[in-house]
Enzyme design. Structure first.
Site, short mmCIF file in Angstrom:
data_model
loop_
_atom_site.label_atom_id
_atom_site.label_comp_id
_atom_site.label_asym_id
_atom_site.label_seq_id
_atom_site.Cartn_x
_atom_site.Cartn_y
_atom_site.Cartn_z
N GLU A 135 0.83 -1.21 0.00
CA GLU A 135 0.00 0.00 0.00
C GLU A 135 0.87 1.26 0.00
O GLU A 135 0.57 2.22 -0.71
CB GLU A 135 -0.94 0.02 1.20
CG GLU A 135 -1.99 -1.09 1.20
CD GLU A 135 -2.80 -1.14 -0.08
OE1 GLU A 135 -3.18 -0.06 -0.58
OE2 GLU A 135 -3.02 -2.24 -0.59
N ASP A 203 3.82 -4.48 -5.78
CA ASP A 203 4.36 -5.74 -5.27
C ASP A 203 5.89 -5.70 -5.24
O ASP A 203 6.52 -6.05 -4.24
CB ASP A 203 3.93 -6.92 -6.16
CG ASP A 203 2.52 -7.40 -5.88
OD1 ASP A 203 1.97 -7.07 -4.81
OD2 ASP A 203 1.96 -8.13 -6.74
ZN LIG Z 1 -2.46 -2.70 -4.75
#
Ligand SMILES: [Zn+2]
Length: 340
Positions: A135, A203
């Protein structure tokens, strides 16, 4: 000044998609919202969240999350993933929501929402770090600024949805507050629909940042597995995180490639997380029936056969559930020979 006016105050800069007077050096490409405009928008949302009784200030869970969060921020700085301007201008603050659904989301300006539902399913600090690192990277990589800049025509609608929620909240503090948060969560999940490339980038950067911060890569892997399992069985929408962060085959392939070279030792028991997760489950207000079931769990015949960590979590949850139910524990029976 009314809430609506404060929110609308963020509108001109947002609607211009980054042309906020030109007073600030822009970090990125044209069409990106400037850090200042993004922060203003985030502040407007945060003001609503601060007021909302469903965003809680629990010292135990708060300190735990804060520890993970500060380590991630330090890791991002070390790796150069947190530009000084954003570091300084953004809030970098996590709001803890009482919601039972499993979700975490990035908001404009470095504010983040983390539901107790998600805290309740993590088994290690590393798992939580993998979600928060992801996030955080949506914000450091300016994904939100790019979306808001690109969708500048939709931005007034986004602001309008928040204003509607805020107005409803001011009219009816109880029903309205829930509506306001629902509106904001909907914005976070629908308006800010990150692209597949953005998900992969979050990621990649999030994984690098969590590793830099000293968290174990296992957390990334096991959280991914948890999401994959949930994706197969989730029919009732308990995992909104999956809707906002769909597990594409590309993301799964990236993850597998990243950890292929690692020889992962078995995970030990993370006692602190076991207890924090139990606390999060109880504080997420699962309802009287569930609380009663948890309160009675240690008395179940097969309880002694459960793994130690599971028992520790269940005992803590039982004690907290009783406190929530305002049931006093039965009179203590001290084992003979113990000091009284
Ligand atoms: Zn995401």
């Amino acid at each position: 000044m009314s809430t609506a006016a404060l929110l609308l105050g963020a509108l001109p800069a947002a609607a211009q998609g980054g042309a906020a007077g030109g007073a600030l050096p822009s970090l990125g490409e044209a069409g990106e919202m400037t850090p200042l405009a993004e922060r203003k928008l985030g502040d407007a949302i945060a003001r609503e969240l601060y007021r909302d009784p469903d965003y809680i200030d629990d010292p135990v869970i708060g300190e735990y999350v804060d520890g993970v969060w500060r380590a991630l921020l330090a890791g991002a700085r070390t790796r150069g993933e947190l530009p000084p301007e954003l570091d300084e201008r953004f809030a970098w603050q996590v709001f803890l929501g009482r919601d039972r659904s499993i979700n975490a989301f990035a908001l404009p300006g470095g504010y983040f929402g983390l539901n107790l539902g998600l805290v309740g399913v993590v088994r290690t600090r590393d798992e939580l770090a993998s979600v928060l690192g992801h996030e955080m990277s949506h914000v450091t990589q300016r994904h939100i600024a790019r979306l808001l800049g690109q969708q500048s025509r939709q931005t007034p609608l986004l602001i309008a949805a928040m204003v509607a929620g805020a107005i409803a909240a001011s009219k009816n503090p109880q029903a309205g507050a829930a509506l306001a948060v629902g509106g904001q969560a909907a914005i976070a999940q629908q308006q800010l629909n990150f692209s597949r490339d953005m998900e992969r980038e979050a990621d990649r950067v999030g994984y690098a940042v969590m590793s830099q911060a000293g968290f174990a890569p296992q957390g990334f892997v096991s959280m991914f597995q948890k999401l994959q399992t949930a994706a197969r069985v989730d029919d009732n929408g308990d995992w909104p995180y999956l809707r906002s962060h769909p597990l594409t085959t590309q993301r799964i392939a990236d993850m597998q490639q990243r950890v292929q070279a690692l020889h992962l030792p078995p995970e030990g028991t993370d006692w602190e997380t076991v207890l924090v997760a139990a606390r999060a489950r109880v504080l997420s207000r699962p309802g009287v029936d569930v609380l009663r079931a948890w309160a009675g769990e240690p008395a179940q015949p097969d309880f002694a056969r459960q793994p130690l960590a599971q028992r520790a979590g269940a005992l803590y949850a039982a004690a907290l559930a009783r406190a929530e139910l305002r049931e006093l524990p039965p009179r203590r029976r001290w084992p003979s020979g113990w000091p009284r």
